[in-house]
Design an enzyme around this catalytic site. Structure first.
Site, mmCIF file in Angstrom:
data_model
loop_
_atom_site.group_PDB
_atom_site.id
_atom_site.type_symbol
_atom_site.label_atom_id
_atom_site.label_comp_id
_atom_site.label_asym_id
_atom_site.label_seq_id
_atom_site.Cartn_x
_atom_site.Cartn_y
_atom_site.Cartn_z
ATOM 1 N N SER A 117 1.585 1.520 -4.150
ATOM 2 C CA SER A 117 2.337 0.388 -4.700
ATOM 3 C C SER A 117 1.569 -0.286 -5.825
ATOM 4 O O SER A 117 0.315 -0.311 -5.822
ATOM 5 C CB SER A 117 2.560 -0.623 -3.578
ATOM 6 O OG SER A 117 3.018 -1.855 -4.092
ATOM 7 N N TYR A 141 -0.879 -6.310 2.730
ATOM 8 C CA TYR A 141 -0.028 -5.169 2.378
ATOM 9 C C TYR A 141 -0.671 -4.338 1.267
ATOM 10 O O TYR A 141 -0.853 -3.119 1.389
ATOM 11 C CB TYR A 141 1.369 -5.655 1.947
ATOM 12 C CG TYR A 141 2.168 -4.555 1.297
ATOM 13 C CD1 TYR A 141 2.674 -3.504 2.053
ATOM 14 C CD2 TYR A 141 2.357 -4.516 -0.086
ATOM 15 C CE1 TYR A 141 3.364 -2.458 1.447
ATOM 16 C CE2 TYR A 141 3.038 -3.483 -0.690
ATOM 17 C CZ TYR A 141 3.539 -2.460 0.077
ATOM 18 O OH TYR A 141 4.203 -1.424 -0.527
ATOM 19 N N LYS A 145 -2.387 -0.412 1.233
ATOM 20 C CA LYS A 145 -2.006 0.674 0.308
ATOM 21 C C LYS A 145 -3.239 1.221 -0.410
ATOM 22 O O LYS A 145 -3.379 2.430 -0.593
ATOM 23 C CB LYS A 145 -0.962 0.159 -0.695
ATOM 24 C CG LYS A 145 0.411 -0.037 -0.078
ATOM 25 C CD LYS A 145 1.018 1.308 0.287
ATOM 26 C CE LYS A 145 2.228 1.186 1.172
ATOM 27 N NZ LYS A 145 2.832 2.486 1.523
HETATM 28 C C1 WQD Z 1 10.300 -10.080 -8.278
HETATM 29 C C2 WQD Z 1 10.192 -11.385 -9.052
HETATM 30 C C3 WQD Z 1 9.714 -13.319 -7.702
HETATM 31 C C4 WQD Z 1 13.618 -13.500 -5.653
HETATM 32 C C5 WQD Z 1 7.049 -7.088 -4.212
HETATM 33 C C6 WQD Z 1 5.753 -6.520 -3.737
HETATM 34 C C7 WQD Z 1 5.573 -5.146 -4.268
HETATM 35 C C8 WQD Z 1 6.736 -4.266 -3.882
HETATM 36 C C9 WQD Z 1 7.983 -4.879 -4.403
HETATM 37 C C10 WQD Z 1 6.806 -3.240 -1.675
HETATM 38 C C11 WQD Z 1 9.032 -12.280 -8.586
HETATM 39 C C12 WQD Z 1 11.055 -13.424 -8.376
HETATM 40 C C13 WQD Z 1 12.521 -13.133 -6.417
HETATM 41 C C14 WQD Z 1 14.348 -14.668 -6.000
HETATM 42 C C15 WQD Z 1 12.848 -15.011 -7.859
HETATM 43 N N1 WQD Z 1 6.832 -4.204 -2.453
HETATM 44 N N2 WQD Z 1 12.157 -13.875 -7.511
HETATM 45 N N3 WQD Z 1 13.935 -15.365 -7.094
HETATM 46 O O1 WQD Z 1 7.064 -9.745 -5.632
HETATM 47 O O2 WQD Z 1 7.322 -8.387 -7.772
HETATM 48 O O3 WQD Z 1 6.951 -7.248 -5.624
HETATM 49 O O4 WQD Z 1 8.096 -6.198 -3.896
HETATM 50 O O5 WQD Z 1 6.615 -2.114 -1.710
HETATM 51 O O6 WQD Z 1 4.423 -4.625 -3.768
HETATM 52 O O7 WQD Z 1 4.698 -7.347 -4.153
HETATM 53 O O8 WQD Z 1 9.112 -8.289 -6.037
HETATM 54 O O9 WQD Z 1 11.553 -8.492 -5.881
HETATM 55 O O10 WQD Z 1 10.108 -9.998 -4.441
HETATM 56 O O11 WQD Z 1 10.186 -10.405 -6.880
HETATM 57 O O12 WQD Z 1 12.525 -15.717 -8.831
HETATM 58 O O13 WQD Z 1 15.334 -15.051 -5.375
HETATM 59 O O14 WQD Z 1 11.376 -12.138 -8.804
HETATM 60 O O15 WQD Z 1 9.066 -14.560 -7.695
HETATM 61 O O16 WQD Z 1 8.489 -12.897 -9.717
HETATM 62 P P1 WQD Z 1 7.539 -8.543 -6.308
HETATM 63 P P2 WQD Z 1 10.296 -9.286 -5.719
#
Ligand code: WQD
Length: 326
Positions: A117, A141, A145
């Protein structure tokens, strides 16, 4: 070759199974069905229910099906949950992998592809993250990985197992509505859920040092990600002893605000987002340099963000028909 796909009943794993079988590879799915769904596994693909912590069952499956390669996706993947239950994550993701690698070594499997990841990078201070960017994970997490990559690499060095670690960036979309992610823990489904409930989508912070102040990510269609597995699996077959690490992204940064605008456009909702405080631990920008896998293996993403949102939405309205707009 016959490939064991651990976690093959999961959202990403089911796409990998489809891409591998479509490419003519024999596959067997190994999944504990804790979050995976048996109906995601094609009828012609054997599904063995079991845990990666179960050495005996793994040994039997590897021998019975004469497995020659493993694609290991079975893991826990919620960053927030990993903060609350770190030992559970280490047990499932690190100990589960250690047990699996022991069985793989015993059975003289030739190739091993690990689902890793972008979380291994933590908070990168670079425009484009290359595979050489230092890894400083920010959550248990991400740590599991990174430790997984070490286990896989060390085993390869000691035994000649050909290995590859694929660092997925932000995965979205579906290759068919029935294969869509059923979880609501990432941006796209979280926005779908808010729209369906009649609520404004939320932006977690708009004071980041990015062009529009919202976080920038590199979104990759799950069907492209699955194809990357096929490409890498084939490369390992002809490279005994290989030790590969690839970013799987598109190299294009898209902000949260841009994503929400595009989701509004695709779904026909026209609901302006509301800004809430930052979510702790979110890096401002995480965008892949995707050139290594392109240069070395010729893999390129084919789908764009619109394809991801459209296909994810078709999956969402299959489960939530009330969300559909004319
Ligand atoms: C994306 C962006 C949020 C929801 C995580 C893990 C990564 C992988 C994928 C597993 C961020 C913003 C989100 C909302 C928002 N995981 N957001 N409003 O955090 O980049 O990655 O998931 O394998 O390892 O770290 O993904 O989709 O949660 O968020 O503003 O309602 O969207 O703050 O900036 P993230 P995400």
């Amino acid at each position: 070759m016959t490939w064991l796909i651990t976690g093959g009943a999961g959202y990403i794993g089911a796409h990998v199974v489809r891409a591998m079988t479509a490419a003519g590879e024999r596959t067997v799915v190994y999944d504990d069905l804790s979050t995976g769904l048996a109906e995601r596994v094609p009828a012609e693909v054997p599904l063995v229910r079991g845990s990666t912590l179960d050495a005996q069952r793994l040994g039997r499956v590897l021998a019975e099906h004469r497995i020659t390669g493993v694609v290991h996706l079975a893991a826990k993947k919620q960053v927030g949950e990993s903060m609350e239950r770190p030992l559970h994550y280490y047990r499932e993701n690190v100990e589960g992998l250690r047990v699996l690698l022991e069985a793989v070594t015993e059975a003289q499997v030739a190739s091993f592809v690990l689902s890793s990841s972008a979380a291994v990078y933590g908070m990168p201070d670079t425009g484009l993250v290359t595979e050489e960017t230092p890894c400083r994970p920010l959550s248990p997490y991400g740590e599991t990985k990174l430790a997984g990559e070490w286990l896989v690499r060390a085993t390869g060095r000691a035994t000649g197992l050909a290995t590859a670690s694929l660092r997925y960036f932000n995965v979205a979309g579906a290759a068919g509505p029935e294969l869509a992610d059923t979880g609501v823990s990432n941006l796209v489904p979280m926005v779908f859920e808010r729209l369906t409930e009649g609520a404004a989508p939320r932006i977690f912070g708009d004071d980041y040092p990015t062009p529009d102040g919202t976080c920038v990510r590199d979104y990759i269609h799950v069907a492209d990600l699955a194809e990357a597995h096929v490409t890498v699996a084939r490369a390992l077959r002809s490279a005994p002893g290989a030790d590969l690490t690839f970013n799987i992204g598109r190299g294009e940064g898209v902000s949260v605000r841009e994503m929400i605008d595009r989701i509004n456009a695709v779904t026909g909702y026209d609901r302006p987002p509301t800004v809430t405080p930052r979510r702790p631990g979110d890096p401002a920008r995480v965008v892949a340099s995707a050139t290594r896998i392109a240069t070395e293996l010729g893999w390129h993403a084919k789908y764009d963000v619109r394809d991801m949102i459209t296909s994810a939405w078709e999956g969402w309205i299959r489960l939530h028909p009330e969300a559909a707009r004319s």
